[in-house]
Write a protein that holds these residues in place. Structure first.
Motif: not given
Length: 161
Positions: A25, A28-29, A32, A65, A68-69, A73-75, A78
């Motif tokens: 994930p 993926d994030v 994207r 998460a 990423l944050r 990024y915003d997961g 998911h």
């Protein structure tokens, strides 16, 4: 070199790890976001799955998460999915996080390979950070970002428009 699209005008990339709550994930994030920044989000679809079904329907690991944050990024959207063999026909490219995941989806082929085959700092496995601390998630993010940068460059060069 990426395989040609199965469907003219569209390219579908799938990320694969064990439980679909950490590595895939994150990839993926990140992909994207990079696809959108390159203006390819109308022709490139990205998703992810895990080879095991333990976490199906769950959000990603809080540490993934948070990593990423903190990187912008915003997961939050998911939800974990499990790999099915239809993914092999539905995706133009599947990128496994490690050799075990690669074997679980049928082994390497022109459309299935390791994510880090794209990493300019070296190929190999994206290590599973699940049983470690914050540093492991940061290392995964760095590997994912480098690999996804190369992937977006290659996607930009494909005749998908």
């Amino acid at each position: 070199m990426l395989p040609t699209p199965r469907e003219p005008g569209h390219y579908r990339v799938g990320m694969v790890c064990l439980g679909n709550i950490c590595r895939s994930p994150m990839a993926d994030v990140v992909l994207r976001a990079k696809v959108a920044a390159a203006g390819l989000d109308d022709v490139v679809t990205v998703d992810s799955c895990g080879t095991g079904g333990w976490h199906v329907g769950h959000p990603m690991d809080d540490r993934a998460a948070d990593t990423l944050r903190e990187a912008g990024y915003d997961g939050s959207a998911h939800r974990a999915q499990q790999f099915a063999h239809t993914w092999l026909d539905d995706h133009d490219l599947l990128l496994a996080m490690d050799r075990s995941n690669l074997d679980d989806v049928g082994g390497p082929s022109d459309r299935v390979r390791l994510l880090r085959d794209l990493d300019p700092e070296g190929s190999g496995d994206v290590p599973d950070p699940y049983y470690g601390g914050t540093q492991g998630f940061l290392e995964v993010l760095a590997m994912v970002e480098r690999s996804c940068d190369v992937l977006v460059d290659e996607l930009t060069a494909l005749p998908v428009r």
